[in-house]
Scaffold this motif. Structure first.
Motif, PDB file in Angstrom:
ATOM      1  N   CYS A  43      -7.060  -0.022  -1.822  1.00 23.90           N
ATOM      2  CA  CYS A  43      -6.587  -0.097  -3.204  1.00 23.90           C
ATOM      3  C   CYS A  43      -5.822  -1.404  -3.395  1.00 23.90           C
ATOM      4  N   ALA A  44      -5.588  -1.758  -4.642  1.00 24.39           N
ATOM      5  CA  ALA A  44      -4.825  -2.969  -4.954  1.00 24.39           C
ATOM      6  C   ALA A  44      -4.040  -2.729  -6.235  1.00 24.39           C
ATOM      7  N   GLY A  45      -2.863  -3.325  -6.302  1.00 23.10           N
ATOM      8  CA  GLY A  45      -2.014  -3.199  -7.482  1.00 23.10           C
ATOM      9  C   GLY A  45      -1.227  -4.469  -7.694  1.00 23.10           C
ATOM     10  N   VAL A  46      -0.657  -4.596  -8.894  1.00 25.49           N
ATOM     11  CA  VAL A  46       0.120  -5.797  -9.192  1.00 25.49           C
ATOM     12  C   VAL A  46       1.377  -5.440  -9.985  1.00 25.49           C
ATOM     13  N   ALA A  47       2.501  -5.981  -9.528  1.00 29.75           N
ATOM     14  CA  ALA A  47       3.780  -5.842 -10.216  1.00 29.75           C
ATOM     15  C   ALA A  47       3.982  -7.084 -11.071  1.00 29.75           C
ATOM     16  N   VAL A  48       3.994  -6.912 -12.383  1.00 25.76           N
ATOM     17  CA  VAL A  48       4.255  -8.026 -13.293  1.00 25.76           C
ATOM     18  C   VAL A  48       5.762  -8.046 -13.543  1.00 25.76           C
ATOM     19  N   VAL A  49       6.380  -9.200 -13.291  1.00 26.15           N
ATOM     20  CA  VAL A  49       7.831  -9.314 -13.383  1.00 26.15           C
ATOM     21  C   VAL A  49       8.225 -10.169 -14.581  1.00 26.15           C
ATOM     22  N   ASP A  50       9.122  -9.615 -15.412  1.00 26.68           N
ATOM     23  CA  ASP A  50       9.692 -10.329 -16.561  1.00 26.68           C
ATOM     24  C   ASP A  50      11.079 -10.796 -16.148  1.00 26.68           C
ATOM     25  N   GLY A 119      -5.933  14.974   2.951  1.00 29.71           N
ATOM     26  CA  GLY A 119      -6.704  14.272   3.963  1.00 29.71           C
ATOM     27  C   GLY A 119      -7.144  12.876   3.576  1.00 29.71           C
ATOM     28  N   LYS A 120      -6.881  12.463   2.353  1.00 26.54           N
ATOM     29  CA  LYS A 120      -7.264  11.123   1.904  1.00 26.54           C
ATOM     30  C   LYS A 120      -6.133  10.155   2.215  1.00 26.54           C
ATOM     31  N   HIS A 121      -6.469   9.083   2.902  1.00 21.53           N
ATOM     32  CA  HIS A 121      -5.513   8.042   3.252  1.00 21.53           C
ATOM     33  C   HIS A 121      -5.821   6.816   2.402  1.00 21.53           C
ATOM     34  N   VAL A 122      -4.793   6.153   1.918  1.00 18.53           N
ATOM     35  CA  VAL A 122      -4.947   4.986   1.054  1.00 18.53           C
ATOM     36  C   VAL A 122      -4.127   3.835   1.623  1.00 18.53           C
ATOM     37  N   VAL A 123      -4.705   2.645   1.632  1.00 16.98           N
ATOM     38  CA  VAL A 123      -3.994   1.414   1.969  1.00 16.98           C
ATOM     39  C   VAL A 123      -4.027   0.533   0.726  1.00 16.98           C
ATOM     40  N   THR A 124      -2.858   0.111   0.268  1.00 17.82           N
ATOM     41  CA  THR A 124      -2.779  -0.700  -0.944  1.00 17.82           C
ATOM     42  C   THR A 124      -2.236  -2.079  -0.637  1.00 17.82           C
ATOM     43  N   VAL A 125      -2.915  -3.100  -1.161  1.00 17.92           N
ATOM     44  CA  VAL A 125      -2.403  -4.464  -1.150  1.00 17.92           C
ATOM     45  C   VAL A 125      -1.678  -4.637  -2.478  1.00 17.92           C
ATOM     46  N   HIS A 126      -0.380  -4.925  -2.402  1.00 21.05           N
ATOM     47  CA  HIS A 126       0.444  -5.078  -3.598  1.00 21.05           C
ATOM     48  C   HIS A 126       0.631  -6.562  -3.880  1.00 21.05           C
ATOM     49  N   TYR A 127       0.404  -6.936  -5.125  1.00 20.05           N
ATOM     50  CA  TYR A 127       0.583  -8.319  -5.565  1.00 20.05           C
ATOM     51  C   TYR A 127       1.714  -8.378  -6.569  1.00 20.05           C
ATOM     52  N   VAL A 128       2.160  -9.598  -6.848  1.00 24.74           N
ATOM     53  CA  VAL A 128       3.177  -9.828  -7.858  1.00 24.74           C
ATOM     54  C   VAL A 128       2.722 -10.995  -8.724  1.00 24.74           C
ATOM     55  N   ARG A 163       6.241   7.493  -7.645  1.00 25.02           N
ATOM     56  CA  ARG A 163       5.348   7.971  -6.587  1.00 25.02           C
ATOM     57  C   ARG A 163       5.844   7.364  -5.282  1.00 25.02           C
ATOM     58  N   PRO A 164       5.568   8.028  -4.138  1.00 24.40           N
ATOM     59  CA  PRO A 164       5.973   7.452  -2.858  1.00 24.40           C
ATOM     60  C   PRO A 164       5.459   6.021  -2.708  1.00 24.40           C
ATOM     61  N   VAL A 165       6.214   5.189  -2.080  1.00 23.32           N
ATOM     62  CA  VAL A 165       5.931   3.782  -1.776  1.00 23.32           C
ATOM     63  C   VAL A 165       6.145   2.882  -2.996  1.00 23.32           C
ATOM     64  N   HIS A 166       5.829   3.334  -4.201  1.00 20.70           N
ATOM     65  CA  HIS A 166       5.900   2.475  -5.376  1.00 20.70           C
ATOM     66  C   HIS A 166       7.330   2.051  -5.725  1.00 20.70           C
ATOM     67  N   GLU A 167       8.300   2.918  -5.482  1.00 27.27           N
ATOM     68  CA  GLU A 167       9.676   2.529  -5.784  1.00 27.27           C
ATOM     69  C   GLU A 167      10.098   1.346  -4.926  1.00 27.27           C
ATOM     70  N   GLN A 168       9.733   1.350  -3.665  1.00 24.86           N
ATOM     71  CA  GLN A 168      10.081   0.233  -2.782  1.00 24.86           C
ATOM     72  C   GLN A 168       9.447  -1.059  -3.284  1.00 24.86           C
ATOM     73  N   ARG A 169       8.175  -1.017  -3.683  1.00 24.93           N
ATOM     74  CA  ARG A 169       7.497  -2.224  -4.203  1.00 24.93           C
ATOM     75  C   ARG A 169       8.151  -2.680  -5.504  1.00 24.93           C
ATOM     76  N   PHE A 170       8.528  -1.737  -6.374  1.00 26.07           N
ATOM     77  CA  PHE A 170       9.214  -2.036  -7.632  1.00 26.07           C
ATOM     78  C   PHE A 170      10.505  -2.804  -7.362  1.00 26.07           C
ATOM     79  N   ARG A 171      11.303  -2.306  -6.439  1.00 24.39           N
ATOM     80  CA  ARG A 171      12.586  -2.953  -6.146  1.00 24.39           C
ATOM     81  C   ARG A 171      12.398  -4.302  -5.464  1.00 24.39           C
ATOM     82  N   GLU A 172      11.393  -4.408  -4.589  1.00 25.31           N
ATOM     83  CA  GLU A 172      11.101  -5.697  -3.958  1.00 25.31           C
ATOM     84  C   GLU A 172      10.691  -6.727  -4.999  1.00 25.31           C
TER      85      GLU A 172
END
Length: 178
Positions: A43-50, A119-128, A163-172
């Protein structure tokens, strides 16, 4: 390769049996002797920062579909066949928020795994990405009930959950220097 624990051979349909291979329990077809690899879904996601305010704000979406209905996430989702991770992140961002970015403008924030779900495992590459490099106004896509920018202080005061993991990415992402 399958995204959930396999029961039957994806090639011939025979019920799989467990065996140990490379010090891990695997599933193998007794008929064709093929291993049914159980691998994580990319998976992939992006944090847009203002960064225009006194505290940086990050674009998030409130999930409107399972899993995690009502929880907030960094916009993202499953990669498509033939898609590069930055392209997938940019596509998912636009689908979920109406905000578009050039995949070339994305910088890697991190990569992480989500706790397994059914049973589904997900690996996400997070971008900014910086809001200055984006176009559009936030609007919730078909799988979200809301899309908005949050500062860490406003989110902490809101009583909402991530959601799990997303809060850490949000704060980073919010803490990144300009």
């Amino acid at each position: 390769m399958v995204s959930r624990p396999p029961t039957f051979c994806p090639d011939c349909g025979t019920r799989l049996e467990s065996f140990t291979f490379e010090n891990r329990e695997r599933k193998r077809c007794p008929a064709c002797e093929r291993i049914a690899w159980h691998n994580p879904v990319p998976c992939a996601g992006v944090a847009v920062v203002d960064r225009s305010g006194t505290e940086s704000a990050v674009l998030c979406v409130e999930r409107g579909v399972p899993p995690g209905v009502g929880e907030w996430t960094i916009p993202g989702g499953h990669m498509e066949i033939g898609e590069e991770p930055p392209e997938a992140a940019a596509r998912e961002l636009e689908e979920e928020t109406g905000i578009s970015v050039d995949p070339a403008d994305l910088e890697v924030l991190s990569a992480s795994t989500m706790p397994p779900r059914e049973g589904k495992h997900v690996v996400t590459v997070h971008y900014v990405a910086d809001l200055a490099d984006a176009e559009g106004e936030p609007v919730a896509g078909s799988d979200a009930t809301a899309a908005r920018f949050w500062t860490p202080a406003a989110f902490d005061a809101s009583g909402e959950t991530f959601r799990p993991v997303h809060e850490q990415r949000f704060r980073e992402a919010a803490a990144l220097p300009e």
